[in-house]
Design a protein around this motif. Sequence first.
Motif, mmCIF file in Angstrom:
data_model
loop_
_atom_site.group_PDB
_atom_site.id
_atom_site.type_symbol
_atom_site.label_atom_id
_atom_site.label_comp_id
_atom_site.label_asym_id
_atom_site.label_seq_id
_atom_site.Cartn_x
_atom_site.Cartn_y
_atom_site.Cartn_z
ATOM 1 N N LEU A 222 0.881 -1.160 0.000
ATOM 2 C CA LEU A 222 0.000 0.000 0.000
ATOM 3 C C LEU A 222 0.927 1.220 0.000
ATOM 4 C CD1 LEU A 222 -3.054 -0.424 0.189
ATOM 5 C CD2 LEU A 222 -2.971 0.483 2.498
ATOM 6 N N GLU A 226 -2.237 5.904 1.337
ATOM 7 C CA GLU A 226 -3.257 5.272 0.499
ATOM 8 C C GLU A 226 -4.213 4.428 1.350
ATOM 9 O OE1 GLU A 226 -3.434 2.594 -3.640
ATOM 10 O OE2 GLU A 226 -1.794 2.294 -2.231
ATOM 11 N N LEU A 228 -7.356 1.279 0.992
ATOM 12 C CA LEU A 228 -8.062 0.338 0.119
ATOM 13 C C LEU A 228 -9.321 -0.110 0.820
ATOM 14 C CD1 LEU A 228 -7.903 -2.908 1.006
ATOM 15 C CD2 LEU A 228 -5.581 -2.687 0.178
ATOM 16 N N HIS A 237 -11.312 -1.340 -4.183
ATOM 17 C CA HIS A 237 -11.211 0.091 -4.490
ATOM 18 C C HIS A 237 -9.974 0.614 -3.772
ATOM 19 C CE1 HIS A 237 -15.589 -0.050 -5.495
ATOM 20 N NE2 HIS A 237 -15.552 -0.967 -4.550
ATOM 21 N N THR A 238 -9.188 1.461 -4.443
ATOM 22 C CA THR A 238 -8.059 2.077 -3.746
ATOM 23 C C THR A 238 -8.065 3.579 -4.031
ATOM 24 O OG1 THR A 238 -6.573 1.741 -5.626
ATOM 25 C CG2 THR A 238 -6.552 0.038 -3.928
ATOM 26 N N GLU A 239 -7.561 4.333 -3.086
ATOM 27 C CA GLU A 239 -7.474 5.787 -3.315
ATOM 28 C C GLU A 239 -6.367 6.396 -2.454
ATOM 29 O OE1 GLU A 239 -11.079 7.881 -4.239
ATOM 30 O OE2 GLU A 239 -10.552 9.399 -2.746
#
Length: 503
Positions: A222, A226, A228, A237-239
Amino acid sequence: MCGIVGTLAASPVNQLLYDALLLLQHRGQDAAGIVTMQGHKCFMHKARGMVRDVFRTRNMRALPGNIGLGQVRYPTAGNAYSEEEAQPFYVNAPFGIVLVHNGNLTNAHALKDELFDIDRRHINTESDTEVLINVLAHELELAARDLPLTPKEIFNAVRAVQKRIKGSYAVIALIAGQGLLAFRDPFGIRPLCFGRAANGDFMVASESVALEGTGHQMERDLAPGEALFIDLTGKLHTEQCNDAPSLNPCMFEFVYLARPDSVMDGISVYQARLNMGETLAQRVISTMPPNEIDVVIPIPESSRPSAMQLAHRIGKPYREGFVKNRYVGRTFIMPGQGARKKSVRQKLNAIGVEFKGRNVLLVDDSIVRGTTSKEIVQMARDAGARKVYLASAAPPVRFPNVYGIDMPTQEELIAHGRSIEEIRAYIGADALIYQDVDAMKRVVAALRPGLAGFEASCFDGHYVTGDVSLADFAAIREQRTSQGDEEDAAARSRLALQSGTEG
Ligand SMILES: O=P(O)(O)OC[C@H]1O[C@H](OP(=O)(O)OP(=O)(O)O)[C@H](O)[C@@H]1O
Ligand SMILES: NC(=O)CC[C@H](N)C(=O)O
Ligand SMILES: [Mg+2]
């Protein structure tokens, strides 16, 4: 540096989580816990002790469901002997959240007041993790108010959490009926990686060894900052939740904490230790003529790769001079100095023939409180060594750590306020050779282009988050030292029960 794991699979995950925790046992020996989820209902079992002692068949049977998380604890806040501070933590609103945490919040003391005064939340333990889960719960409530919970709201909540909490954190949380959330601090201090099994089962964990050992292929780490989120259908989903993330992994992971077969942030821990052995060899050569050394002997367990490489470089035989009792755990992460000291003798024993009449160079990965070195040097002498030299693959540990390694006070560090000569005299070695800080950073960084740097504060006194105030240091120190005596007594009494995982 606790070990944390979370998973979503096509079948029940209780055994999978247990297996992963066993693979992470070296990261925490004081308590262990698992939570699984079926529908909206969470099932928890946690207790003090090692994984094998905490989970009995009846406990395992009571952990149904295909999604869950777990933790092995090495306390850096609160009290090692408090059952309530074992992880995971649970809050019932909003939705129902369960959370595990590796790291240490440097503003937990201030947040605790803020949570009570402003957010009207009560914190019942001294654990910074309880503070963290309450901040997350509060921000999730705000982000999702009047809205269906989608990854967007969840990531907005993580953004808000990152603005409030300071320090280091790798976090995994279950949101009841929704899915599994994980996030990492914006400085990337504590590790977290994820991957999948051939059938698509998902796992996120502190170290790659937990993925590999349970049949998952590591996908990636990661990124710092970040988050997830994997929903119950398995959609990932990741951001990036931070505006200025930078990667500064904890150097102590490479020195000691992590297993050598793990790869963290693209760096093989084993290779990092070999490289440290290489530069340490150069220090040895420039300090003393290698022909004064007959044999190189590692202090098991963690120093082995560095010692091996050092021996190779100086052209001297590498021999196993100490046998480790595989049923005694790691001494450094035991709570209480009394327990640590007693354990060294219980854990390591010399093989006389490797020492008798020889000039030995003992190699350890690090010298922190000097507990191990002092005992070991004496053991080498008792075994008949002529000269006992000591080399440390890490530089002197001179500064407290506030990011998840339990050394909150300078006074406990053998290198604090002492010259190398004074340390040598205290330990009782004939020569003492330390790694160089810059050389260490250079050879580990060489394995991962593009790093911003390392969190190496215990060696260089530079605290990467840049926001630790004197009051924070004092609060962390005060909180930990007040536990000291109690922990010492309790640790001594249960030492006999301690069992090890690595042979
Ligand atoms: O100076 P000190 O305060 O004694 O701390 C440093 C020692 O503690 C650790 O060993 P540990 O027994 O925890 O684990 P290991 O078996 O992985 O080497 C580390 O490897 C050093 O040997
Ligand atoms: N070593 C850690 O990561 C500790 C996590 C948390 N600060 C605790 O004390 O439980
Ligand atoms: Mg050791």
